[in-house]
Design a protein around this motif. Structure first.
Motif, PDB file in Angstrom:
ATOM      1  N   VAL A  73       0.769  -1.207   0.016  1.00  0.00           N
ATOM      2  CA  VAL A  73       0.132   0.079  -0.126  1.00  0.00           C
ATOM      3  C   VAL A  73       0.907   1.279  -0.240  1.00  0.00           C
ATOM      4  O   VAL A  73       1.993   1.285   0.817  1.00  0.00           O
ATOM      5  CB  VAL A  73      -0.815  -0.157   1.183  1.00  0.00           C
ATOM      6  CG1 VAL A  73      -1.909   1.250   1.131  1.00  0.00           C
ATOM      7  CG2 VAL A  73      -1.904  -1.043   1.329  1.00  0.00           C
ATOM      8  N   CYS A  74       0.693   2.417  -0.932  1.00  0.00           N
ATOM      9  CA  CYS A  74       1.571   3.527  -1.078  1.00  0.00           C
ATOM     10  C   CYS A  74       1.484   4.147   0.326  1.00  0.00           C
ATOM     11  O   CYS A  74       0.549   4.294   0.793  1.00  0.00           O
ATOM     12  CB  CYS A  74       1.245   4.148  -2.213  1.00  0.00           C
ATOM     13  SG  CYS A  74      -0.084   5.279  -2.136  1.00  0.00           S
ATOM     14  N   ASP A  75       2.354   5.078   0.519  1.00  0.00           N
ATOM     15  CA  ASP A  75       2.423   5.887   1.710  1.00  0.00           C
ATOM     16  C   ASP A  75       1.169   6.888   1.906  1.00  0.00           C
ATOM     17  O   ASP A  75       0.783   6.927   2.954  1.00  0.00           O
ATOM     18  CB  ASP A  75       3.740   6.768   1.614  1.00  0.00           C
ATOM     19  CG  ASP A  75       4.950   5.881   1.834  1.00  0.00           C
ATOM     20  OD1 ASP A  75       4.908   4.600   2.409  1.00  0.00           O
ATOM     21  OD2 ASP A  75       6.456   6.485   1.789  1.00  0.00           O
ATOM     22  N   ASP A  76       0.755   7.531   0.621  1.00  0.00           N
ATOM     23  CA  ASP A  76      -0.266   8.451   0.780  1.00  0.00           C
ATOM     24  C   ASP A  76      -1.542   7.460   1.202  1.00  0.00           C
ATOM     25  O   ASP A  76      -2.214   8.029   2.107  1.00  0.00           O
ATOM     26  CB  ASP A  76      -0.720   9.007  -0.679  1.00  0.00           C
ATOM     27  CG  ASP A  76       0.233  10.003  -1.040  1.00  0.00           C
ATOM     28  OD1 ASP A  76       0.952  10.622  -0.081  1.00  0.00           O
ATOM     29  OD2 ASP A  76       0.481  10.342  -2.226  1.00  0.00           O
ATOM     30  N   CYS A  77      -1.749   6.277   0.614  1.00  0.00           N
ATOM     31  CA  CYS A  77      -3.092   5.587   1.013  1.00  0.00           C
ATOM     32  C   CYS A  77      -2.797   5.056   2.654  1.00  0.00           C
ATOM     33  O   CYS A  77      -3.761   5.066   3.125  1.00  0.00           O
ATOM     34  CB  CYS A  77      -3.275   4.485  -0.033  1.00  0.00           C
ATOM     35  SG  CYS A  77      -3.765   5.091  -1.653  1.00  0.00           S
ATOM     36  N   GLN A  78      -1.719   4.537   2.849  1.00  0.00           N
ATOM     37  CA  GLN A  78      -1.484   4.373   4.182  1.00  0.00           C
ATOM     38  C   GLN A  78      -1.814   5.341   5.097  1.00  0.00           C
ATOM     39  O   GLN A  78      -2.237   5.033   6.256  1.00  0.00           O
ATOM     40  CB  GLN A  78      -0.137   3.990   4.718  1.00  0.00           C
ATOM     41  CG  GLN A  78       0.425   2.617   4.005  1.00  0.00           C
ATOM     42  CD  GLN A  78       1.722   2.157   4.289  1.00  0.00           C
ATOM     43  OE1 GLN A  78       2.160   2.223   5.916  1.00  0.00           O
ATOM     44  NE2 GLN A  78       2.367   1.293   3.513  1.00  0.00           N
ATOM     45  N   LYS A  93       6.441   9.292  -6.456  1.00  0.00           N
ATOM     46  CA  LYS A  93       6.729   8.355  -5.079  1.00  0.00           C
ATOM     47  C   LYS A  93       6.687   6.889  -5.433  1.00  0.00           C
ATOM     48  O   LYS A  93       7.337   6.101  -4.808  1.00  0.00           O
ATOM     49  CB  LYS A  93       5.761   8.661  -4.028  1.00  0.00           C
ATOM     50  CG  LYS A  93       5.778  10.107  -3.816  1.00  0.00           C
ATOM     51  CD  LYS A  93       4.851  10.277  -2.513  1.00  0.00           C
ATOM     52  CE  LYS A  93       4.569  11.736  -2.246  1.00  0.00           C
ATOM     53  NZ  LYS A  93       3.280  11.838  -1.385  1.00  0.00           N
ATOM     54  N   LYS A  94       6.091   6.438  -6.494  1.00  0.00           N
ATOM     55  CA  LYS A  94       5.865   5.190  -6.938  1.00  0.00           C
ATOM     56  C   LYS A  94       6.850   4.532  -8.189  1.00  0.00           C
ATOM     57  O   LYS A  94       7.273   3.464  -8.121  1.00  0.00           O
ATOM     58  CB  LYS A  94       4.544   4.793  -7.262  1.00  0.00           C
ATOM     59  CG  LYS A  94       3.460   4.774  -6.487  1.00  0.00           C
ATOM     60  CD  LYS A  94       2.043   4.664  -6.766  1.00  0.00           C
ATOM     61  CE  LYS A  94       0.844   4.681  -5.892  1.00  0.00           C
ATOM     62  NZ  LYS A  94       0.501   6.235  -5.642  1.00  0.00           N
ATOM     63  N   VAL A  95       7.132   5.604  -9.010  1.00  0.00           N
ATOM     64  CA  VAL A  95       7.847   5.347 -10.217  1.00  0.00           C
ATOM     65  C   VAL A  95       8.664   6.552 -10.743  1.00  0.00           C
ATOM     66  O   VAL A  95       7.970   7.409 -11.026  1.00  0.00           O
ATOM     67  CB  VAL A  95       7.053   4.398 -11.296  1.00  0.00           C
ATOM     68  CG1 VAL A  95       5.837   5.406 -11.742  1.00  0.00           C
ATOM     69  CG2 VAL A  95       7.932   4.032 -12.326  1.00  0.00           C
ATOM     70  N   ALA A 112       1.905  -1.214  -7.089  1.00  0.00           N
ATOM     71  CA  ALA A 112       2.596  -0.383  -5.642  1.00  0.00           C
ATOM     72  C   ALA A 112       1.708  -0.370  -4.668  1.00  0.00           C
ATOM     73  O   ALA A 112       1.814  -0.105  -3.442  1.00  0.00           O
ATOM     74  CB  ALA A 112       3.371   0.849  -6.219  1.00  0.00           C
ATOM     75  N   CYS A 113       0.380  -0.355  -5.036  1.00  0.00           N
ATOM     76  CA  CYS A 113      -0.698   0.084  -4.083  1.00  0.00           C
ATOM     77  C   CYS A 113      -2.018  -0.845  -4.184  1.00  0.00           C
ATOM     78  O   CYS A 113      -2.685  -0.594  -5.485  1.00  0.00           O
ATOM     79  CB  CYS A 113      -0.834   1.440  -4.224  1.00  0.00           C
ATOM     80  SG  CYS A 113      -2.022   2.149  -2.704  1.00  0.00           S
ATOM     81  N   VAL A 114      -2.429  -1.617  -3.449  1.00  0.00           N
ATOM     82  CA  VAL A 114      -3.649  -2.536  -3.420  1.00  0.00           C
ATOM     83  C   VAL A 114      -4.798  -1.472  -3.560  1.00  0.00           C
ATOM     84  O   VAL A 114      -5.769  -1.671  -4.200  1.00  0.00           O
ATOM     85  CB  VAL A 114      -3.655  -3.525  -2.288  1.00  0.00           C
ATOM     86  CG1 VAL A 114      -5.127  -3.959  -2.149  1.00  0.00           C
ATOM     87  CG2 VAL A 114      -2.629  -4.410  -2.290  1.00  0.00           C
ATOM     88  N   VAL A 115      -4.969  -0.375  -2.613  1.00  0.00           N
ATOM     89  CA  VAL A 115      -6.014   0.540  -2.768  1.00  0.00           C
ATOM     90  C   VAL A 115      -6.245   1.013  -4.165  1.00  0.00           C
ATOM     91  O   VAL A 115      -7.320   1.267  -4.483  1.00  0.00           O
ATOM     92  CB  VAL A 115      -5.618   1.587  -1.685  1.00  0.00           C
ATOM     93  CG1 VAL A 115      -6.985   2.779  -1.450  1.00  0.00           C
ATOM     94  CG2 VAL A 115      -5.748   1.172  -0.380  1.00  0.00           C
ATOM     95  N   GLU A 116      -5.361   1.435  -4.634  1.00  0.00           N
ATOM     96  CA  GLU A 116      -5.483   2.082  -6.188  1.00  0.00           C
ATOM     97  C   GLU A 116      -5.979   1.021  -7.292  1.00  0.00           C
ATOM     98  O   GLU A 116      -6.456   1.252  -8.129  1.00  0.00           O
ATOM     99  CB  GLU A 116      -4.094   2.791  -6.328  1.00  0.00           C
ATOM    100  CG  GLU A 116      -4.338   4.135  -5.929  1.00  0.00           C
ATOM    101  CD  GLU A 116      -2.974   4.920  -5.754  1.00  0.00           C
ATOM    102  OE1 GLU A 116      -2.523   5.576  -6.800  1.00  0.00           O
ATOM    103  OE2 GLU A 116      -2.257   4.631  -4.709  1.00  0.00           O
ATOM    104  N   ASP A 117      -5.599  -0.372  -7.014  1.00  0.00           N
ATOM    105  CA  ASP A 117      -5.874  -1.504  -7.747  1.00  0.00           C
ATOM    106  C   ASP A 117      -7.259  -1.687  -7.371  1.00  0.00           C
ATOM    107  O   ASP A 117      -8.022  -1.533  -8.424  1.00  0.00           O
ATOM    108  CB  ASP A 117      -5.050  -2.669  -7.101  1.00  0.00           C
ATOM    109  CG  ASP A 117      -5.554  -3.964  -8.133  1.00  0.00           C
ATOM    110  OD1 ASP A 117      -6.406  -3.806  -8.919  1.00  0.00           O
ATOM    111  OD2 ASP A 117      -4.772  -4.941  -7.488  1.00  0.00           O
TER     112      ASP A 117
END
Ligand SMILES: [Zn+2]
Length: 315
Positions: A73-78, A93-95, A112-117
Motif C-alpha cells: 500500500v503506498c504511503d499516501d494511502c497508508q 513516489k511510486k515510479v 505499488a498499491c492495493v487501494v489504487e488497484d
C-alpha cells in the motif's frame, strides 16, 4: 466473480455525514427523496450518508487488511489520504522516472498499491491514465416505507474553558455553544465488488500481477468490507455520535457475471433478489445467496460467502 451486498442498518442520533459548518452549526447531509403518501408522490428531504463517505471508510479498512497480510500500500494511502497518483508529484513516489506508456503507468501503480488497484485512480497528466474502481457503493438512504419518519435535528452542546480575569481577552466567552445536526433513520445501501477486476489491467484486460497475489488481494478486499460492516467503522464523528443501532438485515449475492441485489430501500428486496436469481439460475448461471434477516447474524452470512468463494478457488 461479482459480489453484491444490500445492507439495512438502523442508526439513531448519528452524525455520520456532515456537509458544512455555518458558524457554530454543523449540518447533516440531506437529499431530496420521492415517497408515496396516501397514493400521491411527494418530495421530502431526508438525512443521508454519501457513497463517498462509505467508500473512504472501506478504503481505510482495505489499507489495514492489505498491510496485515503483507500486501503493498503506498504511503499516501497508508495515511488515509487517497490522492491516488493524481499527478506527477504523487506518482513519482511510486515510479521514477515516470514512463510514457499508459500501460506502464497503470502497471506501476497497481503493483505499488492495493487501494489504487481495487479503488481505481485518475492520473490527470499527459498521458492521462484512468482506472475504474472495482468496487461501487451507493448513498445510504432511508428505507422508503419509513422514510417519512426519518429526521434530522440539531443537538445543543457546550464547551467550557476555565479563564480567570487576566487571561480573558475582549469579550471571549468562557463557554462556547455549538449545534450538531443528528440524523435518525433506518438506512439502506448497496455495495458491489467485481472480483475479476482486481489485479487486472483496465487497459488490456490482462493480469498485471501473479495469480497468487491476485487471490490475496481479493481476499483483502472482501475482508475489508466485512470488517467495515461488522465493526460499524464508517462515517464521521464516531467518537461522540457513534450511531445507536446496528445492522438489521443484510443480503449478499455472488454471481459469475455482474448482478446487483435489489436495493434494500424497498421492503421486498430480499424476495425480489431471490426471484431475480432464479431467472439467472434458469439461464445456467451459478449463483450464491446468503441472507441475514433476524435468525442469522450478519457475520454468519458474510462467513458463508467467504467459504463459498474459497471453495470456488477465488482466493
Ligand atoms: Zn495508494
Amino acid at each position: 466473480m461479482f459480489l453484491s451486498v444490500g445492507v439495512r442498518f438502523e442508526a439513531n442520533v448519528e452524525a455520520l455525514n456532515m456537509v458544512e459548518t455555518a458558524g457554530n452549526y454543523g449540518k447533516h447531509r440531506r437529499v431530496p427523496y420521492l415517497v408515496e403518501e396516501d397514493g400521491r408522490l411527494k418530495t421530502v428531504y431526508v438525512p443521508a450518508i454519501s457513497g463517498e463517505s462509505l467508500a473512504h471508510a472501506y478504503q481505510e479498512h482495505l489499507v489495514r487488511e492489505a498491510l496485515s497480510i503483507g500486501l503493498p500500500v503506498c504511503d499516501d494511502c497508508q495515511r488515509g489520504e487517497f490522492y491516488k497518483s493524481m499527478n506527477k508529484v504523487h506518482l513519482e513516489k511510486k515510479v521514477s522516472p515516470i514512463p510514457e506508456d499508459p500501460r506502464a503507468i497503470e502497471e506501476a501503480i497497481v503493483k505499488a498499491c492495493v487501494v489504487e488497484d481495487v479503488g481505481g485512480f485518475l492520473y490527470a497528466e499527459k498521458p492521462p491514465v484512468r482506472r475504474t474502481s472495482a468496487f461501487q457503493v451507493s448513498y445510504a438512504l432511508p428505507v422508503k416505507s419509513v422514510a417519512l419518519f426519518a429526521t434530522s435535528e440539531p443537538q445543543l452542546h457546550a464547551r467550557h474553558a476555565q479563564m480567570d480575569a487576566s487571561s480573558k481577552k475582549g469579550n471571549a466567552s468562557e463557554q462556547m455553544i455549538y449545534y450538531v445536526e443528528t440524523g435518525t433513520a433506518l438506512y439502506g445501501f448497496t455495495f458491489n465488488l467485481d472480483l475479476d477486476a482486481v489485479g487486472v489491467s483496465a487497459i488490456t484486460s490482462k493480469p498485471i500481477i501473479d495469480e497468487n497475489e491476485i487471490k490475496k488481494r481479493r481476499e483483502a478486499s472482501l475482508k475489508a468490507l466485512f470488517r467495515m460492516l461488522s465493526s460499524s467503522q464508517f462515517g464521521a464523528k464516531l467518537s461522540r455520535f457513534f450511531p445507536v443501532g446496528g445492522i438489521r438485515e443484510l443480503v449478499v449475492v455472488v454471481t459469475e457475471h455482474p448482478f446487483v441485489v435489489t436495493s434494500p430501500i424497498y421492503d421486498d428486496y430480499i424476495e425480489k433478489t431471490k426471484k431475480r436469481l432464479e431467472v439467472l439460475n434458469g439461464l445456467g448461471e451459478e449463483t450464491f445467496l446468503a441472507v441475514a434477516d433476524g435468525e442469522k447474524v450478519p457475520e454468519e452470512a458474510l462467513k458463508e460467502v467467504i467459504d463459498y468463494l474459497h471453495g470456488k478457488g477465488a482466493f
